[in-house]
Design an enzyme around this catalytic site. Structure first.
Site, PDB file in Angstrom:
ATOM      1  CD  GLN A 184       1.086  -6.022   3.890  1.00 30.81           C
ATOM      2  OE1 GLN A 184       0.407  -6.796   3.237  1.00 30.81           O
ATOM      3  NE2 GLN A 184       2.154  -6.426   4.569  1.00 30.81           N
ATOM      4  NE  ARG A 242      -1.933  -8.350   6.050  1.00 33.84           N
ATOM      5  CZ  ARG A 242      -2.488  -8.376   4.819  1.00 33.84           C
ATOM      6  NH1 ARG A 242      -1.722  -8.641   3.769  1.00 33.84           N
ATOM      7  NH2 ARG A 242      -3.766  -8.103   4.628  1.00 33.84           N
ATOM      8  CG  ASP A 286       3.685  -3.125  -3.163  1.00 27.81           C
ATOM      9  OD1 ASP A 286       3.697  -4.313  -3.554  1.00 27.81           O
ATOM     10  OD2 ASP A 286       2.646  -2.438  -3.123  1.00 27.81           O
ATOM     11  NE  ARG A 314      -6.966  -7.498  -1.442  1.00 27.85           N
ATOM     12  CZ  ARG A 314      -5.714  -7.986  -1.384  1.00 27.85           C
ATOM     13  NH1 ARG A 314      -5.218  -8.654  -2.407  1.00 27.85           N
ATOM     14  NH2 ARG A 314      -4.981  -7.814  -0.314  1.00 27.85           N
ATOM     15  CB  CYS A 356       3.033  -5.916   1.153  1.00 26.48           C
ATOM     16  SG  CYS A 356       3.050  -5.412  -0.573  1.00 26.48           S
ATOM     17  CG  HIS A 361      -2.948  -3.426   1.944  1.00 25.44           C
ATOM     18  ND1 HIS A 361      -3.958  -4.102   2.592  1.00 25.44           N
ATOM     19  CD2 HIS A 361      -2.178  -4.378   1.337  1.00 25.44           C
ATOM     20  CE1 HIS A 361      -3.803  -5.409   2.392  1.00 25.44           C
ATOM     21  NE2 HIS A 361      -2.733  -5.597   1.629  1.00 25.44           N
TER      22      HIS A 361
HETATM   23  N1  NVA Z   1       0.308  -2.493  -4.218  1.00 26.32           N
HETATM   24  C1  NVA Z   1      -0.098  -3.868  -4.423  1.00 26.32           C
HETATM   25  C2  NVA Z   1      -0.228  -4.584  -3.137  1.00 26.32           C
HETATM   26  C3  NVA Z   1      -0.623  -6.019  -3.245  1.00 26.32           C
HETATM   27  C4  NVA Z   1      -0.776  -6.671  -1.899  1.00 26.32           C
HETATM   28  C5  NVA Z   1      -1.396  -3.902  -5.203  1.00 26.32           C
HETATM   29  O1  NVA Z   1      -2.278  -3.106  -4.897  1.00 26.32           O
HETATM   30  O2  NVA Z   1      -1.507  -4.718  -6.121  1.00 26.32           O
HETATM   31  N1   CP Z   2       0.068  -8.525   0.893  1.00 19.92           N
HETATM   32  C1   CP Z   2      -1.161  -8.882   0.494  1.00 19.92           C
HETATM   33  O1   CP Z   2      -2.163  -8.199   0.717  1.00 19.92           O
HETATM   34  O2   CP Z   2      -1.180 -10.076  -0.153  1.00 19.92           O
HETATM   35  P1   CP Z   2      -2.433 -10.701  -0.910  1.00 19.92           P
HETATM   36  O3   CP Z   2      -2.696  -9.839  -2.127  1.00 19.92           O
HETATM   37  O4   CP Z   2      -1.995 -12.092  -1.275  1.00 19.92           O
HETATM   38  O5   CP Z   2      -3.625 -10.688  -0.007  1.00 19.92           O
END
Ligand code: NVA
Ligand code: CP
Length: 332
Positions: free
Chosen positions: A149, A318, A250, A119, A290, A146
């Site tokens: 997801q 997930r 989101d 990540r 998500c 993602h």
């Molecule tokens: N769009 C959000 C998703 C978090 C799971 C982010 O990137 O922070």
């Molecule tokens: N939806 C998702 O990726 O959640 P986290 O940021 O908690 O991993």
């Protein structure tokens, strides 16, 4: 209880899944339509207990430069269920945080672990890890995509609209459904567009002007769809959700955009996924997010807690989707 090997499971022995062994998943578009469907079928079988898989002591490294609850924990539990383990390689406690080059880190870690889930902010950094690593690299969220997801999201949509009485999935029933995503045209939206294109689900992205998804990803999704479904961008929330079967949103400011929060709250006024928007959708529509969610911003408390909400099934999925993915990338 006897644990059937992968070879005795009709889903797990599917030749389509065998073709995923050793591959990377950097983008939803790294999967073919058949591979995406095979992963969803295996995920459903793992969830219901029709299939059990033990990969035997494999290790997954987690390099997470951003916060995570769901992704981190679901990868950890998925590996444990596959008879393996996860190693937390948070940059703040490894030499990554002190600037060790990706080229060195990726080659060293490939000597220890069987796969890496990463990540990070830039998709280019993820691609650099994949270039140097000799083990599969999985996108656990970047600013661009993602994909894990999206697998869980389409599994959730399929459970609601394409499940047979025995709980198995009839994925052809997804074709022609419409998923409406209202909000920022971000990483989550991108993977939903690509995943929808692969599965034949129409995707409508509803967003204010200036917050549209990447034109490159939009073109890529339309090319992948090959006329099976439509991938649209609209700038009016009611038009985006009208008649849709899945309603998704989101956060307006993703991780790394915290300084834009106030400006984005102004830009997204009128774009809250609430009961009024749900009323415009198909009567069977489900609500997805998500998570983490900001109630009262991109989604109302009533929408996330209401009878149409499947956000906690979605979060659970997930685990099952990633277990299927890891089994395919690492299994024999
Ligand atoms: N769009 C959000 C998703 C978090 C799971 C982010 O990137 O922070
Ligand atoms: N939806 C998702 O990726 O959640 P986290 O940021 O908690 O991993």
């Amino acid at each position: 209880m006897a644990v059937p090997s992968a070879a005795t499971s009709p889903r797990a022995s599917h030749p389509v899944l065998a073709g995923l062994k050793g591959r990377d998943l950097l983008s939803s578009a790294d999967l073919s339509p058949a591979e995406t469907e095979a992963l969803l079928l295996l995920a459903a079988d793992l969830k219901t207990g029709r299939t059990h898989l033990d990969l035997g002591g494999r290790s997954l490294g987690l390099i997470f430069s951003k916060a995570s609850t769901r992704t981190r924990v679901s990868f950890t539990v998925a590996m444990a269920r596959l008879g393996g383990q996860t190693i937390d390689l948070n940059p703040s406690v490894t030499q990554v945080g002190r600037g060790e080059p990706v080229a060195d880190t990726a080659r060293v870690l490939s000597r220890y672990v069987d796969a890496l889930a990463i990540r990070t902010f830039a998709q280019a950094e993820l691609a650099e890890y994949a270039h140097w690593a000799t083990v599969p690299v999985v996108n656990a969220l970047t600013d661009l995509e993602h994909p894990c997801q999206a697998l869980a999201d389409y599994l959730t949509l399929a459970e609601h609209f394409a499940a047979a009485p025995d709980g198995s999935l009839e994925l052809e029933r997804l074709r022609g459904l419409t998923l409406a995503y209202v909000g920022d045209g971000n990483n989550v939206a991108h993977s939903l567009m690509l995943g929808g294109a692969l599965l034949g689900v129409n995707v409508r992205i509803g967003c204010p002007e200036g917050f549209a998804p990447s034109p490159t990803v939009l073109e890529q999704a339309r090319n992948l769809a090959q006329g099976r479904c439509s991938i649209e961008v609209l700038h009016e929330p009611v038009a985006a959700v009208r008649g849709a079967h899945g309603l998704y949103t989101d956060v307006w400011a993703s991780m790394g955009q915290e300084q834009e929060q106030a400006e984005r709250e102004r830009a997204f006024a009128g774009w809250c996924l609430d009961e009024a928007l749900i009323a415009e959708a198909d009567s069977r529509a489900i609500v997805l997010h998500c998570l983490p969610a900001h109630r009262g911003e991109e989604i109302s408390a009533g929408a996330i807690e209401g009878s149409a909400s499947r956000v906690f099934d979605q979060a659970e999925n997930r685990l099952h989707a990633q277990q299927a993915l890891l089994a395919a990338l690492l299994g024999d």
